[in-house]
Scaffold this motif. Structure first.
Motif, short mmCIF file in Angstrom:
data_model
loop_
_atom_site.label_atom_id
_atom_site.label_comp_id
_atom_site.label_asym_id
_atom_site.label_seq_id
_atom_site.Cartn_x
_atom_site.Cartn_y
_atom_site.Cartn_z
N LEU A 175 0.66 -1.18 -0.27
CA LEU A 175 0.16 0.09 -0.08
C LEU A 175 0.65 0.77 -0.27
O LEU A 175 1.54 1.21 0.83
N ASP A 176 1.13 2.17 -0.83
CA ASP A 176 1.18 3.14 -1.24
C ASP A 176 0.86 4.56 -0.05
O ASP A 176 -0.34 4.79 -0.92
N PHE A 177 1.04 5.06 0.70
CA PHE A 177 0.74 5.90 1.88
C PHE A 177 1.45 7.59 1.46
O PHE A 177 0.53 7.95 2.31
N ALA A 178 2.13 6.97 0.80
CA ALA A 178 2.86 8.97 0.61
C ALA A 178 1.81 10.22 -0.09
O ALA A 178 2.26 11.12 0.98
N ALA A 179 0.77 9.92 -0.61
CA ALA A 179 -0.25 10.61 -0.21
C ALA A 179 -1.14 10.38 0.96
O ALA A 179 -2.04 11.43 0.93
N VAL A 180 -1.37 9.92 1.49
CA VAL A 180 -1.86 9.86 3.17
C VAL A 180 -1.54 11.02 3.70
O VAL A 180 -0.51 10.60 5.02
N SER A 181 -2.07 12.31 4.36
CA SER A 181 -2.17 12.93 5.20
C SER A 181 -2.39 12.79 6.13
O SER A 181 -1.59 13.80 7.78
N PHE A 182 -3.66 12.34 6.78
CA PHE A 182 -3.80 12.15 8.14
C PHE A 182 -4.82 11.14 7.54
O PHE A 182 -5.66 10.42 6.31
N LEU A 183 -5.27 10.57 9.35
CA LEU A 183 -6.04 9.13 9.47
C LEU A 183 -6.79 9.25 10.01
O LEU A 183 -6.69 10.09 11.78
N ASP A 184 -8.19 9.34 10.26
CA ASP A 184 -8.43 9.89 11.73
C ASP A 184 -9.44 8.19 12.39
O ASP A 184 -8.35 7.10 11.79
N ILE A 185 -10.42 8.58 13.01
CA ILE A 185 -10.01 7.51 13.35
C ILE A 185 -11.13 5.91 12.79
O ILE A 185 -10.74 4.41 12.74
N SER A 186 -12.07 6.24 12.40
CA SER A 186 -12.87 5.09 11.56
C SER A 186 -11.78 4.96 10.05
O SER A 186 -11.85 3.83 10.24
#
Lengths: 756, 756
Positions: A640-651
């Motif tokens: 999984l390429d997370f390079a552009a994942v700038s935030f995650l919330d609880i869900s």
């Protein structure tokens, strides 16, 4: 010049998982400031801080100390006088928007300016009535004290005239607006205006211009139209106007048209010859003076029944306390006014601060406007902000500091105290015409729509929805709707991003969408899935479904099938119909060929496959005994390429963990790459990891993870190798067959480097 | 096992800018589907599509065809009977929440279920009254038809009883809810429920539980409390209750407490021995029957003044048309009800669909609930959804399909038509007690707060704000507030991200925050700035200020200073006080030493520096003649890491372009790396590029851009070289001195590769 394609790129470094990288590279232990630290810093007090706080609360001290009397004073005087003339005119005109007697506009152009002189950080804006804000005040005023129908009951003022009651309402709302602005400033939340994007403000002010235009029609046509408020009020107003269009006062109409045409043309000339004119021609003031004279000379009021400004009582009225009943009644409406008033003033101030290279302070501006409005309200002013046109006059005529503003206020004061009576014969239609002709800029913002349409659809939607909502539902409700739409747009942009499956550009460490390129290499059994946006409640399910689509099977379904198969095998073993021999399973009955119904609770099927009481681990890719079949899974690894994942919330955390677990339970190795350091930190803090999902799944880059996968599962990809000219002298247990397909160089790597 | 640190990573490839890469790698020309294509596809009709559309509109056809009578029918019958008993009880109880006579709850547990049987895609949910929705209906009903005060005037029903009027209002609202749900389903916008995150729903339902608890207190205590509606109604209700707490009916209270305690304990037992019990003990039904019997035997109604269910008219009432006046009055309130009703049912349905591995269709569910509510409303039902507890009964007792639902409806019908009179002596306090004891699960959600507090502050804020707003402002307003807060949270998360300046991990192609690592290499004159989130209206200014902070100077200010200096030089040259000689400038006067005042318009200072009429280009890093000085700029290149920028809006485009231009005008080379392909496409589409900002600034990776910079500006970094053991046999014009610091290998690169 070098040909760019000839330039070569060389990297030779260890393969890094996040863990390996952290182990090898010493990290600085940075202590983040906690909430307590911030609070401590905030509340720490020493003489230096106290001094700077005092200075920031009274900016006038700062700039008066460096006031260059020789260079600045003359410019300020010229600017102050010009601005003062415009301020008088606009004060009267915008007061009509607020549905108040005209001279209260002169108050509003005086008291708040004096306070802003001391507290404001902008040196160029001209504080005073702002048409949109005046109109919003007008809406509240006509709602509480309508021309027709029951009026809001203000204790102690039951017998006052409509105008007196309206002034009390307007002043009380202004007081409330001031309190709100002051509170926002003290709480340092001036950044809230950031949510009012240019697009939103453009749509909103265009709608306001339409409202203003409609509200001024009655003056221009010389009609008597009661003020409406609430949703669809614009429709009702237009209806009322068209019903009595035959009663139009021709004198008013002709005067207005002449004024509008002349002012419009001269303004165009001002614009075109901006560089050649020392000072723009003050055509509005000139036309007003002329109109005033003609109206007096020909006695427009009695001869043609023209509605004039009328008696302006000289002097100021006694201060008043705001009315608390009005506070209760208008709290919901005051908030958008407080925001709009400040936002407009701040954005104008910012333009000039950038142009003249000084800093303004949003929170101090909020405090300045808050105190100005509170102070003004006690002297029966209505809420002020700044008018773009007046500020432009103040700046373009050479205003250097708020000394110009103060002088303009003094000009206004002179009119109020001494020569106000000269304005008495001025027809209201002239004021209406001046207001309308000044709307050109705001109305022309409609040109943003085709521009936005071509460039960015969501922004275009925000503009159109805000504008329509503000026109038809009223300005305050429209602003709320616009804000809601705007926030939804942000969510929407992140909600349906285009996920893609990546593959390797042969001979490089570059990974691109496999659908985009012809020559691209996708190792067998490995999928690289790119998540191109933050993950949060609104898109986590979307990603999970896209992921299932990309890998081609539902891991949960496979897991259940496998667990069912295990149950069946266990049952058969128990019954003795199936036996384990070193060669494999031996079936001694044909009954088992039918798919056996699962027994036991359904929930257990979602648990990891458990081989504990079986004689052997089942190889799911091989044939199963007794005709039991499970779906074949070709995938062995997923990156999984997370390079552009700038935030995650609880869900997102929950969804991601479930997805990872499901995959891990069907024996797919999952790797996450290019994950932001803060997200990784957060995952640790949220106890994201457990026995199944381990921190070791994180790799530094896509290439690291893919190389790792190829090394682990290399055997399968042998047939896929390209450009294999590398001779590895490695002495590892298993040759890294997969690797070389990711290299395209023709060189021999010397021994010492390949240490594995 | 291999030691991970020993594994080596090798890449040798050309250095790629985006342009060079596109040139070298053939791209597949993918035609994206336009809006027209989608529309065409959507409206294309053939027999296959028609058939599948019919099937998806009537899911019953699909599952009835595969109905396994032998395996499923018995389970369905058992489940249907159990669910039916619960449905009768809950129908009566939840009807009290809706402020209607109890037997209308039986209607609601019958008519909609029948329709859902045909249209619904979930096989396990039990359609019928849902407490939260019933309460929201109740709020509308008591607002329009209050116990005290003026009632809403329904034409033709002026003389009807309160209950009759209330039933009309409830049915009309339900009709409207149905229309809204149907419309949403037909428009295929079922995805809207995605915006209701788990956190929001948890906070909201907890608040609803509090409301339900308070609303049932009056039944449990046997008090007469009028229904309140609107903000703070919960406070007023509690006040009313406490005022008359002394009038508590002890019989009601004792009955309630006994029932609550028994039900609570048996439910705990049910939970604990879930796996051992074949079917959960239907304790509520048992207790109700007992209470009913005792109440009848001891004549609670007359002896203790207990409020009982009372006469239940047998049979159904004639269908009615909804009232359009009520539509107008309740449109704003109906929408949140439509959303909440559907959202809850959908989420419950989803849980079971995942558990039993079948698919449900959100839009079809919307249609099903829409039609169910519309149909029900004509038979005087109030709005339905599903109750978690009842669905759990239906599923856990073995329900396989909606046949069980249909059977439960038939059970309810039997009660209505035949044995309803048996329920007449049932005390309302028993119903209240049953409702309250069922709130446990919803109230326990408050445990989410500490969980969220530790893990994710914004989510915690959403929970608390939603819950408090829903408690104090009412459920509909609370939902709106919660939704707003939730959307703002998303914006907020992206708004203040932690920007960082990156630097190279020596000897690798890895770039990390320079503050995080001890051994890190930052080439002189080059800054790498990472933007860790999407850019949009709310954070574009934030990024610009962070960028200025990172590079240490304001490009605009430097540009203005330079342009001022140029003006001064030009003026001096004109005056002859400065002369150009091949050796440099020659000053012939000392007057110029004072900083010359800029002449000409201020705006021109922001234009690119123009050396046109000067004899020589000025080197800004060198000493300037005549004592003129400009700020020294050490930065020659800036690389922006766009890897985490998942979208840009119009404000971001404008802001970015301005920032880039300012930098380019002070001769800083700007590069953007790792930009998403779609963003690049969008930039081209929005005519982002011009003479100053060119597409050639885009590079594939950080390392590519940095290598390119070092090649161009390599000379300056000579002193910074580390590990330089590379012998380049290159024959380029300039040796690439900077490069080698980014490599750490000990090998000699052979000639052919370094072609430059």
């Amino acid at each position: 010049m070098l040909r760019p394609t000839a330039r070569q790129y060389e990297v030779s470094r260890p393969l890094y998982s996040e863990e390996a990288f952290t182990e090898e590279h010493e990290k600085v232990c940075r202590r983040r400031k906690t909430m307590a630290d911030h609070a401590k810093q905030y509340f720490t007090c020493d003489s230096k801080r106290a001094k700077s706080a005092a200075l920031s609360l009274l900016p006038v001290i700062g700039w008066l100390r460096i006031y260059q009397i020789k260079e600045w004073l003359l410019s300020d005087i010229v600017s102050g006088v010009s601005t003062g003339l415009v301020a008088v005119l606009q004060g009267l005109a915008y007061c009509l928007l607020a549905a108040l007697p005209p001279w209260y506009g002169l108050f509003s152009a005086f008291f708040p300016v004096v306070i802003y002189f001391f507290l404001g950080t902008s040196r160029h804006i001209s504080v005073g009535p702002f048409p949109v804000l005046s109109l919003m005040i007008g809406a509240v005023v006509t709602r509480l004290i309508p021309d027709e129908g029951p009026r809001f009951n203000i204790t102690g003022l039951e017998d006052a005239t409509v105008d007196e009651q309206r002034v009390v309402v307007a002043a009380s709302v202004t007081f409330l607006i001031g309190i709100m602005q002051l509170a926002l400033g003290v709480l340092q939340v001036g950044f809230l205006v950031m949510y009012l994007s240019d697009t939103l403000v453009s749509g909103f002010t265009t709608a306001a211009a339409v409202h203003i235009l409609v509200s001024q029609l009655k003056f221009v046509l010389g009609l008597v139209v009661p003020g409406f408020s609430g949703p669809l009020s614009i429709i009702y107003t237009l209806e009322k106007i068209f019903v009595q269009i035959t009663d139009t006062n021709i004198c008013d109409l002709v005067t207005s048209i002449i004024i509008m045409v002349v002012v419009f043309i001269v303004k165009e000339i001002n614009d075109r010859y901006k560089s050649k004119l020392p000072v723009p021609i003050p055509i509005e003031v000139i036309m007003t003076v002329i109109a005033c004279g003609i109206s007096y000379a020909f006695d427009f009021k009695t001869k043609f029944g023209v509605d004039v400004v009328g008696h302006i009582p000289p002097g100021y009225e006694a201060p008043m306390a705001p009315n608390l009943q009005v506070f209760q009644e208008t709290a919901v409406e005051a908030f958008p006014m407080a925001i709009v008033g400040f936002a407009v003033a701040f954005s104008v101030a910012k333009v000039y601060s950038v142009k003249h290279d000084y800093t303004i302070d949003g929170n101090q501006e909020l405090i300045a406007f808050g105190v100005s409005n509170i102070f003004g309200a006690t002297f029966r002013c209505f809420a002020v902000s700044t008018a773009l046109s007046r500020s432009a006059v103040q700046e373009s005529t050479g205003g250097k500091t708020q000394v110009a503003g103060l002088l303009s206020a003094i000009m206004v004061m002179i009119v109020t105290l001494a020569i106000g009576f000269l304005l008495e014969p001025l027809p209201r239609s002239v004021l209406g015409a001046v207001v309308i002709v000044n709307l050109k800029g705001m109305l022309m913002q409609v040109r943003d729509v085709p521009y936005l349409w071509r460039r960015d659809m969501p922004d275009c939607v925000v503009w159109v929805v805000t504008c329509l909502a503000a026109i038809f539902l009223g300005l305050d409700l429209g602003l709320a709707v616009g804000l809601g739409i705007e926030l939804i747009t942000v969510v929407f942009r992140a909600q349906f991003p285009r996920c893609s499956v990546l593959a390797n550009i042969k001979g490089t460490d570059i990974y691109k969408d496999r659908k985009d390129f012809l020559s691209i290499y996708e190792p067998e059994g490995l999928k690289i899935f790119r998540i191109p946006s933050p993950i949060f409640f609104a898109n986590v399910e979307f990603f999970r479904s896209k992921l299932v689509e990309a890998i081609g099977f539902s891991p949960l379904r496979v897991l259940r099938k496998r667990n069912k198969a295990l149950r069946a095998i266990r049952k058969l073993l128990k019954k003795g119909e199936l036996q384990w021999t070193p060669k494999g399973f031996l079936v001694s009955s044909n009954q088992a060929l039918k798919e056996p119904e699962g027994e036991g609770p359904l929930e257990d099927l979602d648990l990891p496959t458990d081989f504990q009481d079986l004689p052997v681990q089942i190889n799911w890719s091989a044939e199963l005994p007794a005709g039991i079949s499970v779906p074949r899974v070709e995938l062995h690894s997923l990156v999984l390429d997370f390079a552009a994942v700038s935030f995650l919330d609880i869900s997102a955390l929950k969804g991601l963990k479930t997805a990872l677990k499901e995959l891990i339970r069907v024996e797919v190795d999952v790797y996450i790459v290019a994950c932001d350091a803060y997200i990784l930190e957060k995952l640790h803090a949220c106890s994201f990891f457990d026995d199944e999902v381990k921190p070791s799944i994180f790799y530094l880059t896509l290439h690291d993870a893919v190389l790792h996968v190829l090394e682990r599962r290399g055997g399968n990809t042998e047939t896929e190798l390209h450009h294999q000219k590398v001779v590895t002298t490695a002495t590892v247990h298993r040759p890294l067959k997969g690797w070389s397909s990711l290299r395209s160089t023709d060189k021999t790597i010397p021994g010492p480097e390949t240490k594995f």
